[in-house]
Write an enzyme that holds these catalytic residues in place. Structure first.
Site, PDB file in Angstrom:
ATOM      1  N   GLY A  11       0.827  -1.208   0.000  1.00 16.93           N
ATOM      2  CA  GLY A  11       0.000   0.000   0.000  1.00 16.93           C
ATOM      3  C   GLY A  11       0.856   1.251   0.000  1.00 16.93           C
ATOM      4  O   GLY A  11       1.888   1.301   0.671  1.00 16.93           O
ATOM      5  N   ARG A  72       1.014  -5.478  -6.161  1.00 19.84           N
ATOM      6  CA  ARG A  72       1.183  -6.760  -5.490  1.00 19.84           C
ATOM      7  C   ARG A  72       1.799  -7.743  -6.480  1.00 19.84           C
ATOM      8  O   ARG A  72       1.640  -7.604  -7.682  1.00 19.84           O
ATOM      9  CB  ARG A  72      -0.171  -7.300  -5.014  1.00 19.84           C
ATOM     10  CG  ARG A  72      -1.012  -6.287  -4.240  1.00 19.84           C
ATOM     11  CD  ARG A  72      -0.490  -6.024  -2.851  1.00 19.84           C
ATOM     12  NE  ARG A  72      -1.351  -5.087  -2.123  1.00 19.84           N
ATOM     13  CZ  ARG A  72      -1.126  -4.655  -0.894  1.00 19.84           C
ATOM     14  NH1 ARG A  72      -0.048  -5.071  -0.248  1.00 19.84           N
ATOM     15  NH2 ARG A  72      -1.943  -3.805  -0.311  1.00 19.84           N
ATOM     16  N   ASP A 103       4.921  -4.522   6.298  1.00 21.07           N
ATOM     17  CA  ASP A 103       5.410  -5.819   6.746  1.00 21.07           C
ATOM     18  C   ASP A 103       5.682  -6.782   5.591  1.00 21.07           C
ATOM     19  O   ASP A 103       6.740  -7.402   5.517  1.00 21.07           O
ATOM     20  CB  ASP A 103       4.398  -6.440   7.716  1.00 21.07           C
ATOM     21  CG  ASP A 103       4.841  -7.802   8.220  1.00 21.07           C
ATOM     22  OD1 ASP A 103       5.635  -7.839   9.171  1.00 21.07           O
ATOM     23  OD2 ASP A 103       4.398  -8.827   7.659  1.00 21.07           O
ATOM     24  N   ASP A 127      -0.373   2.530   8.718  1.00 21.97           N
ATOM     25  CA  ASP A 127      -0.941   1.829   9.869  1.00 21.97           C
ATOM     26  C   ASP A 127      -0.095   1.935  11.135  1.00 21.97           C
ATOM     27  O   ASP A 127      -0.590   1.670  12.231  1.00 21.97           O
ATOM     28  CB  ASP A 127      -1.149   0.352   9.541  1.00 21.97           C
ATOM     29  CG  ASP A 127      -2.281   0.128   8.552  1.00 21.97           C
ATOM     30  OD1 ASP A 127      -3.066   1.067   8.338  1.00 21.97           O
ATOM     31  OD2 ASP A 127      -2.382  -0.981   8.002  1.00 21.97           O
ATOM     32  N   ASP A 129       2.183  -0.067  12.135  1.00 18.57           N
ATOM     33  CA  ASP A 129       2.061  -1.398  12.731  1.00 18.57           C
ATOM     34  C   ASP A 129       3.352  -2.209  12.725  1.00 18.57           C
ATOM     35  O   ASP A 129       3.323  -3.444  12.795  1.00 18.57           O
ATOM     36  CB  ASP A 129       0.965  -2.189  12.009  1.00 18.57           C
ATOM     37  CG  ASP A 129       1.236  -2.352  10.515  1.00 18.57           C
ATOM     38  OD1 ASP A 129       2.183  -1.727  10.001  1.00 18.57           O
ATOM     39  OD2 ASP A 129       0.482  -3.098   9.874  1.00 18.57           O
ATOM     40  N   ARG A 171      -5.964  -2.490  10.252  1.00 16.74           N
ATOM     41  CA  ARG A 171      -6.549  -3.830  10.336  1.00 16.74           C
ATOM     42  C   ARG A 171      -6.191  -4.528  11.651  1.00 16.74           C
ATOM     43  O   ARG A 171      -7.030  -5.096  12.320  1.00 16.74           O
ATOM     44  CB  ARG A 171      -6.085  -4.678   9.144  1.00 16.74           C
ATOM     45  CG  ARG A 171      -6.772  -6.035   9.047  1.00 16.74           C
ATOM     46  CD  ARG A 171      -6.476  -6.725   7.734  1.00 16.74           C
ATOM     47  NE  ARG A 171      -7.068  -6.042   6.611  1.00 16.74           N
ATOM     48  CZ  ARG A 171      -6.379  -5.341   5.696  1.00 16.74           C
ATOM     49  NH1 ARG A 171      -5.070  -5.249   5.786  1.00 16.74           N
ATOM     50  NH2 ARG A 171      -6.993  -4.743   4.705  1.00 16.74           N
TER      51      ARG A 171
END
Length: 319
Positions: A11, A72, A103, A127, A129, A171
């Site tokens: 993303g 992707r 990630d 995010d 994350d 998410r």
């Protein structure tokens, strides 16, 4: 180390262009040849590679998205696809690669390093994350985008004395919801790490009404999800008009904030320095205001720690 390359994957996030710019200009300053790989690992496998100059990254620091595009790649997930990617890199004489992404993208960098390619990863995701770094590139800009939307929704929500549920990205990580909830003065913040019960939420809304609250703002992380259904259930229980707003991909766009531009520039420059020092399979991040680097495997294995103290502050201030 004579030739390096840079790619963006997964993303997109505001600040990726600033990171690309930093990698290219630092590399050129150090006497390296710098190549750009378009469309992430998919473009790598397809040989979408071109030489970058100072001019290639002119006038991009203020732009959102990524000039290198992103995509992707299911083929890269296979061993055969990764071997093809390595052969492409060797064909272009590329000695090291800087990967900018989340990630999954950094996992790809880890796999490339196992096949003999020097790789350095930069955390590019809204995010926030990735546990090894305090902030990821794009998080601050996305947070301010959410805050701007909240400010506008507050105006109309107050006018109609409504409950407004705002679903934001995240998410598995509730940082965007938590930070936006505090900055936006939300009455309730719902995150994957904590969860919630509908009864408790409805009670909070009704108690707020009894105290004279004219409206209620609920920030909901997409990892919890179901904003539209939740709005209907709240309205059914409380009798208060409730509307849901799902911000979606608007959070990924926009000109990066000053914080993200500076963060991306610092991390991009560090990535080139690590490659020149002969380092590989590393990720760059920021902790305690300082640029740091960790091994990819160790960094990606770290568990994300939710800020319980900040969450408690959000609850106290929402009363």
């Amino acid at each position: 180390m004579k030739t390096i390359a840079v790619l963006t994957s997964g993303g997109d996030a505001p600040g990726m262009n600033a990171a690309i710019r930093a990698v290219v200009r630092t590399g050129l300053h150090k006497g390296l040849k710098v190549m750009g790989i378009q469309r992430g690992y998919s473009g790598l496998i397809n040989g979408e590679i071109f030489e970058m100059t100072h001019h290639s990254v002119s006038d991009i620091i203020q732009r959102g998205g990524t000039i290198l595009k992103t995509a992707r790649s299911e083929e890269f997930r296979t061993e055969e696809g990764r071997k093809k990617a390595v052969n492409i890199l060797k064909a272009f004489g590329i000695d090291g690669v800087v990967v900018i992404g989340g990630d999954g993208s950094l996992q790809g960098a880890r796999l490339l390093s196992k096949l003999g390619i020097s790789t350095i990863g930069l955390p590019g995701t809204i995010d926030n994350d990735l546990a090894y770094t305090k902030y990821t590139i794009g998080f601050d800009t996305a947070l301010n985008t959410v805050l701007d939307a909240i400010n506008k929704l507050r105006d109309t929500s107050s006018s109609h004395e409504r409950v407004s549920i705002v679903e934001v990205m995240g998410r598995n990580c509730g940082d965007l919801s938590l930070y936006a909830g505090i900055a936006g003065g939300a009455e309730s913040v719902i995150v994957p790490e904590k969860g919630f019960t509908e009864d408790e939420l409805c009670r909070t809304i009704l108690e707020g009404k009894l105290r004279g609250k004219m409206h209620n703002l609920v920030i909901l992380a997409e990892g919890v999800g179901g904003a539209e259904k939740l709005a209907k259930r709240i309205q059914g229980v409380t009798g208060i008009e409730t509307r849901a707003t799902i911000l979606g991909h608007i959070q990924r766009g926009g000109s990066p904030s000053a914080f993200d531009r500076i963060l991306a520039s610092r991390l991009g420059a560090k990535a080139v320095e690590l490659l020149l020092d002969g380092k590989s399979s590393r990720v760059v991040g920021i902790r305690d205001g300082k640029v740091i680097d960790d091994g990819i495997e160790e960094a990606l294995a770290m568990e994300t720690k939710f800020d319980d103290e900040l969450y408690e502050i959000a609850k106290i201030l929402s009363y």
